[in-house]
Design an enzyme around this catalytic site. Structure first.
Site, short mmCIF file in Angstrom:
data_model
loop_
_atom_site.label_atom_id
_atom_site.label_comp_id
_atom_site.label_asym_id
_atom_site.label_seq_id
_atom_site.Cartn_x
_atom_site.Cartn_y
_atom_site.Cartn_z
N ASP A 71 33.59 38.02 10.60
CA ASP A 71 33.08 39.33 10.16
C ASP A 71 33.45 39.50 8.69
OD1 ASP A 71 35.76 39.88 10.15
OD2 ASP A 71 35.68 41.41 11.71
N ASP A 116 29.62 39.78 20.56
CA ASP A 116 31.06 39.57 20.51
C ASP A 116 31.70 40.84 21.02
OD1 ASP A 116 30.60 41.20 17.92
OD2 ASP A 116 32.77 41.19 18.17
N CYS A 160 34.07 32.66 41.74
CA CYS A 160 34.35 32.13 40.40
C CYS A 160 35.06 30.79 40.50
CB CYS A 160 35.23 33.13 39.64
SG CYS A 160 35.77 32.54 38.01
N CYS A 213 36.91 29.35 38.03
CA CYS A 213 37.92 29.14 36.98
C CYS A 213 39.26 28.73 37.58
CB CYS A 213 38.05 30.38 36.10
SG CYS A 213 39.17 31.64 36.74
N CYS A 251 41.05 31.52 39.60
CA CYS A 251 40.50 31.80 40.93
C CYS A 251 40.67 30.60 41.87
CB CYS A 251 39.04 32.20 40.82
SG CYS A 251 38.85 33.77 39.95
N HIS A 279 40.28 33.95 33.37
CA HIS A 279 39.26 34.42 34.30
C HIS A 279 38.21 35.31 33.61
CE1 HIS A 279 37.03 36.05 37.57
NE2 HIS A 279 37.24 37.23 37.02
ZN LIG Z 1 37.94 33.22 37.87
#
Ligand SMILES: [Zn+2]
Length: 365
Positions: A92, A264, A302, A304, A307, A333
């Site tokens: 930015d 963003d 999920c 990830c 998880c 996550h």
């Molecule tokens: Zn997750």
């Protein structure tokens, strides 16, 4: 402008699927940029960012200018090397921080003077110096310095700020020497006539990409969606469109519906550190007593690391015990959720099923 290109590959209604090529690689759009204010997305490494689908990172010019200083980062080989991120970086202009902080001491046609929040030292930011700092950092996309008055602002104030934004955009464009490309920013608040004028003036300066600024500054979600829709239509089809600072998952879906390509927001990372987690079934506050004995994963759908390996009960325990690992696992996550959402949006646009995806996603749960 070496190495920069934008190509639209699919359209579904106003939603777009495309590819933005930068000196540090391509970004499949629509894309979400995790925010690393100080050259770090808080609590995660660059490898973790990449593992969950981050394609481009946003860093803050203000923060890196006041500490450690852009000259030092340039001396050490630029921001990519400094933070070990080999993909694209958007920076930015520094304006947003300066205009929203208490340290702002002087604003004139040439630029802004402010005091560092770290040591109180005086600094001057002008359209030219902002571009110079972003060049030293080695950004792939550099944002022009714009004047964004803190809200609530009177219409005349927004109008003056928009006009100044145009003058500063021209100076920024003329001063920029690479290595990436500059993006222009449309201002104008929630006023359609001001947005229209600002868009016409900024587009006339012929930037490689355009951002919609001055949104997500406290207005209701309907206003964000309305401004995004209205302003996106004023921007050239063939250039990337970036909605700055937005936002909640549902805001992203609505903005993609309006034809926005880049986003963003600190929301996934900041909320993660506060214990607010985004799941396929809505938001969840991991602090709550109800998760004390809950052996299930945060979000069963999920994939990830958080998880896959940890229970809600463990995540709650980490959070209430103030363990550093809480911030790490929660951030992993939330980023996986946002980046996964963007992937689903890209797939939906590419397969012509965006309208159905949007309806399901926004349906009350
Ligand atoms: Zn997750």
């Amino acid at each position: 402008m070496t190495g920069f290109a934008f190509e639209l590959t699919h359209r579904d209604g106003l939603a777009r699927r495309g590819r933005m090529t930068t000196p540090h690689g391509a970004v499949e759009t629509p894309a979400f940029m995790p925010v690393g204010p100080q050259g770090a997305v808080k609590a995660v490494t660059s490898d973790e960012l990449a593992a969950y689908g981050t394609q481009i990172v946003l860093a803050n010019t203000y923060h890196l200018h006041v500490r450690p200083g852009h000259e030092l980062i340039a001396e050490l080989g630029g921001l990519h090397r400094f933070m070990n991120w080999s993909g694209p970086i958007l920076t930015d202009s520094g304006g947003f921080q300066v205009f929203s902080m208490k340290g702002l001491t002087k604003l004139d046609e040439d630029g802004v003077t402010f005091r560092s929040h770290i040591d109180g030292s005086l600094h001057r930011l002008t359209p030219e110096s902002s571009m110079e700092i972003q060049s030293a950092l080695g950004s792939d996309v550099a944002m022009v310095l714009d004047h964004c008055p803190p809200l609530p602002a009177a219409r005349d104030e927004v109008e003056l700020a928009s006009k100044r934004t145009t003058r500063w955009a021209r100076r920024s464009r003329d001063a920029y020497r690479g290595p990436g490309v500059p993006f222009g920013i449309v201002q104008g608040g929630t006023d359609e006539a001001l947005r229209e004028r600002s868009a016409a003036e900024i587009v006339a300066l012929d930037f490689p990409g355009y951002a919609i600024g001055g949104v997500s500054v406290g207005e209701p979600p309907e206003a964000i969606a309305r401004v995004a829709r209205f302003t996106a239509e004023l921007l050239p089809e063939a250039r990337p469109r970036y909605l700055m600072g937005v936002g909640r998952p549902e805001d992203l879906v609505e903005a993609v519906a309006a034809g926005i390509d880049l986003f963003d927001c600190v929301m996934p990372t900041r909320n993660a550190r506060n214990g607010t987690l985004f799941t396929s079934e809505g938001k969840l506050n991991i602090k709550r007593e109800q998760y004390r004995r809950d052996p299930s994963p945060l979000d069963p759908s999920c994939g990830c690391e958080t998880c896959a390996h940890y229970s809600r009960a463990y995540l709650r325990h980490l959070f209430v015990s103030n363990e550093i690992l809480a911030s790490r696992l929660n951030t992993i996550h939330n980023l996986a959720f946002y980046l996964g959402l963007m992937m689903k949006l890209r797939e939906a646009v590419a397969s012509g099923s965006f309208a159905a995806f949007r309806e399901t996603f926004l349906a009350p749960r």
